[in-house]
Design a protein around this motif. Structure first.
Motif, PDB file in Angstrom:
ATOM      1  N   SER A   1      -9.594  -4.793  66.230  1.00 36.24           N
ATOM      2  CA  SER A   1      -9.013  -5.648  65.192  1.00 36.24           C
ATOM      3  C   SER A   1      -8.967  -4.858  63.885  1.00 36.24           C
ATOM      4  N   PHE A   2      -7.762  -4.617  63.393  1.00 35.47           N
ATOM      5  CA  PHE A   2      -7.574  -3.937  62.115  1.00 35.47           C
ATOM      6  C   PHE A   2      -7.430  -5.006  61.030  1.00 35.47           C
ATOM      7  N   LEU A   3      -8.469  -5.143  60.203  1.00 36.26           N
ATOM      8  CA  LEU A   3      -8.466  -6.140  59.130  1.00 36.26           C
ATOM      9  C   LEU A   3      -8.046  -5.448  57.834  1.00 36.26           C
ATOM     10  N   VAL A   4      -6.891  -5.794  57.343  1.00 30.31           N
ATOM     11  CA  VAL A   4      -6.346  -5.148  56.144  1.00 30.31           C
ATOM     12  C   VAL A   4      -6.164  -6.191  55.045  1.00 30.31           C
ATOM     13  N   THR A   5      -6.669  -5.883  53.849  1.00 25.92           N
ATOM     14  CA  THR A   5      -6.576  -6.802  52.712  1.00 25.92           C
ATOM     15  C   THR A   5      -5.589  -6.240  51.693  1.00 25.92           C
ATOM     16  N   PRO A   6      -4.400  -6.829  51.568  1.00 27.24           N
ATOM     17  CA  PRO A   6      -3.416  -6.312  50.616  1.00 27.24           C
ATOM     18  C   PRO A   6      -3.853  -6.535  49.169  1.00 27.24           C
ATOM     19  N   TYR A   7      -3.357  -5.689  48.278  1.00 29.93           N
ATOM     20  CA  TYR A   7      -3.574  -5.901  46.846  1.00 29.93           C
ATOM     21  C   TYR A   7      -2.804  -7.147  46.410  1.00 29.93           C
ATOM     22  N   GLY A   8      -3.224  -7.696  45.259  1.00 31.09           N
ATOM     23  CA  GLY A   8      -2.517  -8.837  44.702  1.00 31.09           C
ATOM     24  C   GLY A   8      -1.204  -8.418  44.050  1.00 31.09           C
ATOM     25  N   THR A   9      -0.496  -9.395  43.523  1.00 26.53           N
ATOM     26  CA  THR A   9       0.791  -9.141  42.873  1.00 26.53           C
ATOM     27  C   THR A   9       0.568  -8.592  41.464  1.00 26.53           C
ATOM     28  N   LEU A  10       1.298  -7.540  41.126  1.00 22.20           N
ATOM     29  CA  LEU A  10       1.182  -6.907  39.803  1.00 22.20           C
ATOM     30  C   LEU A  10       2.129  -7.599  38.825  1.00 22.20           C
ATOM     31  N   SER A  11       1.570  -8.122  37.740  1.00 21.07           N
ATOM     32  CA  SER A  11       2.392  -8.814  36.749  1.00 21.07           C
ATOM     33  C   SER A  11       2.620  -7.971  35.499  1.00 21.07           C
ATOM     34  N   GLN A  12       1.623  -7.126  35.133  1.00 24.12           N
ATOM     35  CA  GLN A  12       1.779  -6.292  33.943  1.00 24.12           C
ATOM     36  C   GLN A  12       0.730  -5.183  33.937  1.00 24.12           C
ATOM     37  N   VAL A  13       1.126  -4.047  33.360  1.00 24.56           N
ATOM     38  CA  VAL A  13       0.203  -2.930  33.147  1.00 24.56           C
ATOM     39  C   VAL A  13      -0.011  -2.781  31.651  1.00 24.56           C
ATOM     40  N   GLN A  14      -1.265  -2.768  31.247  1.00 26.62           N
ATOM     41  CA  GLN A  14      -1.601  -2.591  29.840  1.00 26.62           C
ATOM     42  C   GLN A  14      -2.583  -1.422  29.711  1.00 26.62           C
ATOM     43  N   ILE A  15      -2.714  -0.887  28.506  1.00 27.99           N
ATOM     44  CA  ILE A  15      -3.572   0.278  28.324  1.00 27.99           C
ATOM     45  C   ILE A  15      -4.684  -0.020  27.324  1.00 27.99           C
ATOM     46  N   ARG A  16      -5.792   0.657  27.528  1.00 24.22           N
ATOM     47  CA  ARG A  16      -6.934   0.606  26.606  1.00 24.22           C
ATOM     48  C   ARG A  16      -7.300   2.044  26.286  1.00 24.22           C
ATOM     49  N   THR A  17      -7.331   2.389  25.003  1.00 28.00           N
ATOM     50  CA  THR A  17      -7.556   3.772  24.603  1.00 28.00           C
ATOM     51  C   THR A  17      -9.024   4.036  24.271  1.00 28.00           C
ATOM     52  N   LEU A  18      -9.404   5.277  24.463  1.00 30.17           N
ATOM     53  CA  LEU A  18     -10.729   5.764  24.101  1.00 30.17           C
ATOM     54  C   LEU A  18     -10.592   6.755  22.950  1.00 30.17           C
TER      55      LEU A  18
ATOM     56  N   ALA B   1      -1.389   0.305  50.215  1.00 35.28           N
ATOM     57  CA  ALA B   1      -1.057  -1.110  50.098  1.00 35.28           C
ATOM     58  C   ALA B   1      -2.265  -2.030  50.208  1.00 35.28           C
ATOM     59  N   PHE B   2      -3.443  -1.472  50.549  1.00 38.51           N
ATOM     60  CA  PHE B   2      -4.577  -2.338  50.856  1.00 38.51           C
ATOM     61  C   PHE B   2      -5.810  -1.953  50.044  1.00 38.51           C
ATOM     62  N   SER B   3      -6.487  -2.976  49.551  1.00 38.62           N
ATOM     63  CA  SER B   3      -7.722  -2.752  48.802  1.00 38.62           C
ATOM     64  C   SER B   3      -8.904  -2.542  49.730  1.00 38.62           C
ATOM     65  N   ALA B   4      -8.813  -2.994  50.978  1.00 43.30           N
ATOM     66  CA  ALA B   4      -9.881  -2.828  51.963  1.00 43.30           C
ATOM     67  C   ALA B   4      -9.277  -2.736  53.353  1.00 43.30           C
ATOM     68  N   VAL B   5      -9.839  -1.859  54.167  1.00 46.26           N
ATOM     69  CA  VAL B   5      -9.408  -1.689  55.556  1.00 46.26           C
ATOM     70  C   VAL B   5     -10.660  -1.674  56.424  1.00 46.26           C
ATOM     71  N   GLU B   6     -10.613  -2.439  57.531  1.00 48.93           N
ATOM     72  CA  GLU B   6     -11.773  -2.530  58.400  1.00 48.93           C
ATOM     73  C   GLU B   6     -11.321  -2.550  59.853  1.00 48.93           C
ATOM     74  N   ILE B   7     -12.035  -1.805  60.685  1.00 50.67           N
ATOM     75  CA  ILE B   7     -11.760  -1.789  62.123  1.00 50.67           C
ATOM     76  C   ILE B   7     -12.957  -2.405  62.839  1.00 50.67           C
ATOM     77  N   VAL B   8     -12.723  -3.515  63.510  1.00 49.80           N
ATOM     78  CA  VAL B   8     -13.810  -4.233  64.204  1.00 49.80           C
ATOM     79  C   VAL B   8     -13.563  -4.166  65.704  1.00 49.80           C
ATOM     80  N   PRO B   9     -14.424  -3.461  66.472  1.00 46.44           N
ATOM     81  CA  PRO B   9     -14.266  -3.399  67.932  1.00 46.44           C
ATOM     82  C   PRO B   9     -14.935  -4.586  68.622  1.00 46.44           C
ATOM     83  N   GLU B  10     -14.382  -4.977  69.753  1.00 45.07           N
ATOM     84  CA  GLU B  10     -14.946  -6.088  70.531  1.00 45.07           C
ATOM     85  C   GLU B  10     -14.776  -5.770  72.014  1.00 45.07           C
TER      86      GLU B  10
END
Length: 390
Positions: free
Chosen positions: A197-214, A179-188
């Protein structure tokens, strides 16, 4: 009596103060921990692999030979003429429920794992006392549901000792939620121990999935509505890497079901500010079709190590095939091609193999033929009073 009681209290206070100071001093061993993985890394997709299509070739399974396909079709015809007996009723068996996965394993769903006790510290590990645990989003408010999921996978507890290794295990457990793009544990340091302190950065809202072919400028064999059908349940929600990975697996399976055995997702770009996510797919573009002559053992050379030649001109073979340069390889199409080539009556068998193309996303399709030996032709004639010369 009062003096003895006062002495006991003084000793207890000094001991507690000494232990607290030692814990604070040892907290210097616990440094900040952080994890910032890209989506491709989190989904275990090696986007730097230059042989993505060749890997798919190895996993695509062996294509049946023309001889096998003919035999299989005849076998199916015989089975269709046999009257089948009604199937017996299945026997009910008692099954044992699967054990609950332990913390640290990669989950298969977006649900948090069951909580397990922390791993005991080894004698060489420095321990510190956890005074408090804070979970927050450094970029804004954290949804209560996400905070609850984080707390369910944590094994560190206030008032209990912990080590750097145990904190790394907790860091990985949070990452595994997807659920998170970044997780950080900061001790004090505090007077009672270490505040985590557990700093968790959630992903943004998904609006659409598109594809690009190779390779670039190639068009996909799938339509956007096919993609939306798979990922629609995730639209309008916070992106979750575990749920995304499950949908990508379904996408790869969809390619397989439609006969595109070489197609696979090779990269996942980061979620855009507009909520759109791009999947990079190598679908298995045919760069060239080559004809090769082999013997019955499948070798390209004979006992004297000389290349096996043939009398059939290659274009006679390739003109019977719909699988051509510039098209996406399809298992169903190549099976029809093998039948047509075999139907020429010039070969004992026709087989398929692959070779890497000039581009990692391209493939060379090889048609390997076992040429049939030419029979002798006998000629004769005569004169008839009715038909004349024949």
């Amino acid at each position: 009596m009062r003096f003895k009681l006062l002495s006991v209290i003084t000793i207890a206070v000094i001991s507690q103060l000494t232990y607290t100071l030692a814990a604070v001093a040892e907290s210097a061993q616990i440094k900040k921990l952080s994890a910032r993985n890209s989506l491709a890394e989190l989904l275990s997709i090696d986007k730097n692999n230059p042989k993505a299509t060749q890997t798919a070739i190895a996993n695509s399974g062996e294509i049946a030979t023309a001889k096998d396909l003919i035999a299989l079709s005849q076998q199916k015809k015989r089975k269709s003429t046999i009257r089948r007996k009604p199937a017996a009723k299945p026997v009910t068996q008692t099954t044992t429920p699967s054990p609950t996965p332990t913390t640290g394993q990669t989950p298969t769903t977006g649900q948090p794992q069951s909580q397990q006790p922390a791993t005991p510290a080894t004698p060489n590990q420095k321990q510190v006392i956890v005074s408090d645990i804070i979970i927050k989003n450094p970029k804004g408010a954290l949804e209560p549901e996400l905070e609850s999921k984080v707390r369910q996978v944590l094994t560190v507890k206030p008032g209990q000792p912990t080590t750097r290794e145990q904190l790394e295990q907790n860091l990985n457990a949070i990452k595994a939620l997807g659920a998170f793009s970044a997780v950080e544990i900061v001790p004090e340091d505090t007077s009672k121990g270490v505040r985590l302190s557990f700093l968790v950065t959630p992903y943004g809202t998904l609006s659409q999935v598109q594809i690009r072919t190779l390779p670039a400028n190639s068009s996909s064999v799938l339509k956007q509505e096919d993609i939306d059908k798979l990922f629609q349940p995730q639209y309008g929600k916070k992106l979750n890497a575990v749920e995304l990975q499950a949908a990508i697996k379904q996408l790869n399976q969809l390619y397989q079901e439609q006969g595109y055995n070489l197609a696979q997702v090779v990269d996942v770009e980061e979620l855009g500010a507009d909520g759109k996510l791009t999947l990079v797919i190598a679908e298995g573009l045919i760069e060239d079709v080559q004809v090769r002559f082999i013997n019955k053992e499948g070798s390209l050379v004979d006992d004297q190590k000389k290349p096996i030649g043939g009398t059939t001109r290659p274009f006679i073979i390739t003109r019977e095939a719909e699988s051509r340069a510039g098209k996406i390889f399809n298992r169903n199409t190549i099976q029809k091609d093998l039948r047509r080539i075999f139907g020429l009556g010039l070969f004992d068998d026709v087989r398929v193999s692959f070779a890497p193309g000039s581009d990692p996303a391209k493939v060379i399709l090889q048609l390997n033929v076992i040429e049939r030996k030419t029979g002798n032709i006998l000629a004769g004639g005569g004169i008839s009073s009715t038909n004349g010369l024949f």
